[in-house]
Write a protein that holds these residues in place. Structure first.
Motif, PDB file in Angstrom:
ATOM      1  N   LEU A  83       0.834  -1.116  -0.032  1.00 14.35           N
ATOM      2  CA  LEU A  83      -0.102   0.141   0.023  1.00 14.35           C
ATOM      3  C   LEU A  83       0.733   1.020  -0.238  1.00 14.35           C
ATOM      4  CD1 LEU A  83      -2.660  -1.038   2.528  1.00 14.35           C
ATOM      5  CD2 LEU A  83      -2.821  -1.048  -0.099  1.00 14.35           C
ATOM      6  N   ARG A 201     -11.070  -1.773   2.465  1.00 11.50           N
ATOM      7  CA  ARG A 201     -10.229  -1.054   1.357  1.00 11.50           C
ATOM      8  C   ARG A 201     -10.377   0.461   1.974  1.00 11.50           C
ATOM      9  NH1 ARG A 201      -6.126  -1.978  -2.221  1.00 11.50           N
ATOM     10  NH2 ARG A 201      -5.125   0.060  -2.636  1.00 11.50           N
ATOM     11  N   ASP A 205      -7.268   2.757   3.412  1.00 11.11           N
ATOM     12  CA  ASP A 205      -6.961   3.899   3.062  1.00 11.11           C
ATOM     13  C   ASP A 205      -6.772   4.855   3.920  1.00 11.11           C
ATOM     14  OD1 ASP A 205      -6.491   2.755   0.476  1.00 11.11           O
ATOM     15  OD2 ASP A 205      -8.579   3.613  -0.322  1.00 11.11           O
ATOM     16  N   ASP A 206      -7.667   5.105   5.024  1.00 10.89           N
ATOM     17  CA  ASP A 206      -7.674   5.782   6.144  1.00 10.89           C
ATOM     18  C   ASP A 206      -6.382   5.701   6.831  1.00 10.89           C
ATOM     19  OD1 ASP A 206      -9.987   6.807   5.287  1.00 10.89           O
ATOM     20  OD2 ASP A 206     -11.369   5.799   6.960  1.00 10.89           O
ATOM     21  N   THR A 208      -3.650   4.313   6.107  1.00 16.71           N
ATOM     22  CA  THR A 208      -2.553   4.649   5.140  1.00 16.71           C
ATOM     23  C   THR A 208      -2.116   6.309   5.041  1.00 16.71           C
ATOM     24  OG1 THR A 208      -2.873   2.852   3.636  1.00 16.71           O
ATOM     25  CG2 THR A 208      -1.567   4.683   2.873  1.00 16.71           C
ATOM     26  N   THR A 209      -3.288   6.992   5.114  1.00 18.08           N
ATOM     27  CA  THR A 209      -3.346   8.391   5.064  1.00 18.08           C
ATOM     28  C   THR A 209      -2.776   8.907   6.527  1.00 18.08           C
ATOM     29  OG1 THR A 209      -5.291   8.720   3.627  1.00 18.08           O
ATOM     30  CG2 THR A 209      -4.703  10.748   5.028  1.00 18.08           C
TER      31      THR A 209
END
Length: 291
Positions: A83, A201, A205-206, A208-209
């Motif tokens: 990711l 997913r 993504d959260d 990862t941010t």
């Protein structure tokens, strides 16, 4: 909700610090616990395991999300989705590691291609080492190391392949690095099936941010200052910024300026700003930067 696994061992302290700065603090009963929780509805549970094992566990669906090294993804050949790279290592943000070939300082070889056929090489990275020398067309004997790899040279093996940040430990043991087989840094990886699930997913993504936002903020501060209209150009000429500084008019006249700068430059920057005409200079910490 995600099942998360993070590395135990040399990367543990820096990983836990990163999660805390990302507002994803891992709570455990003690520092010896292998399991914990994060007070976040997106994360069901957290485990701390050896980074060598994490790629396979994530591939097999035992965990949805994990952090390990690029080297262990390559070594295990795990089929996972990367990711994001996370630019930190055990000594802190911005420090990657290398998988290197090292030999005694008096060894005749100064590159991997100069290693004699039949050389004995000790390493944890059997697959990476074998593939590298196959690519060179040099037959070598690669043997598994259970630790203290550098202690096996030269009585037991002729060379080692090991992980290093600076090479200082190898030099201290009378060895020289003659080749870098690969560079590595921690990476955030996901199980492919979990990553294909829309809800999981979105949670990935959260996370990862938040992690990348905390990493971008490392070593940076926010500088705020005021300046008169007459001295605006002089001050702006001094101000560094990520893109361009934010300049806003003040109701009583003059302008307010905000910019993000490297913490290491502040000791020289603030006197320069003051000399150029800036007033009311503030230095503020930053916890995250999200583009």
């Amino acid at each position: 909700m995600l099942k998360l696994v993070i590395p135990k061992g040399s990367l543990e302290a820096q990983t836990l610090r990163l999660f805390e700065e990302a507002d994803l603090r891992v709570r455990r009963g003690s520092d010896r616990d292998y399991h914990g929780t994060i007070d976040d509805a997106r994360i069901e549970r957290v485990s701390l395991l050896r980074p060598q094992e994490i790629p396979t566990y994530v591939q097999d669906g035992l965990f949805d999300l994990g952090i390990t090294g690029q080297d262990w993804v390559a070594e295990t050949g795990a089929d996972v989705e990367v990711l994001a790279p996370l630019g930190y290592a055990k000594s802190g943000t911005g420090h990657g590691t290398r998988i290197v070939l090292a030999v005694p300082s008096d060894h005749a070889a100064n590159a991997a291609a100069e290693m004699p056929a039949g050389s004995r090489i000790s390493t944890e990275f059997l697959h990476i080492t074998e593939l590298y020398f196959e690519g060179l067309g040099i037959p070598v004997k690669v043997v598994w190391s259970y630790g203290a790899t550098e202690a096996k040279v030269p009585e037991i093996v002729d060379a080692i392949v090991d992980v290093t940040e600076t090479g200082s430990t190898l030099r201290a043991h009378g060895m020289k690095v003659i080749e870098t087989l690969m560079s590595s840094e921690p990476v955030l990886i996901a199980n492919r099936e979990a990553a294909a699930d829309p809800a999981k997913r979105a949670a990935m993504d959260d996370v990862t941010t938040l992690l990348l936002g905390a990493l971008r903020a490392e070593g940076r501060v926010l500088i705020k200052l005021n300046v008169s209209k007459e001295q605006l150009d002089d001050v702006v000429a001094v101000v560094p910024s990520m893109k361009s500084p934010t300049v806003s008019p003040l109701s009583e006249g003059g302008f307010a300026i905000e910019t993000v700068v490297d913490k290491a430059t502040v000791n020289t920057l603030i006197p320069q700003l003051k000399a150029a005409g800036a007033t009311d200079i503030l230095e503020l910490p930053i916890s995250k930067i999200v583009p």
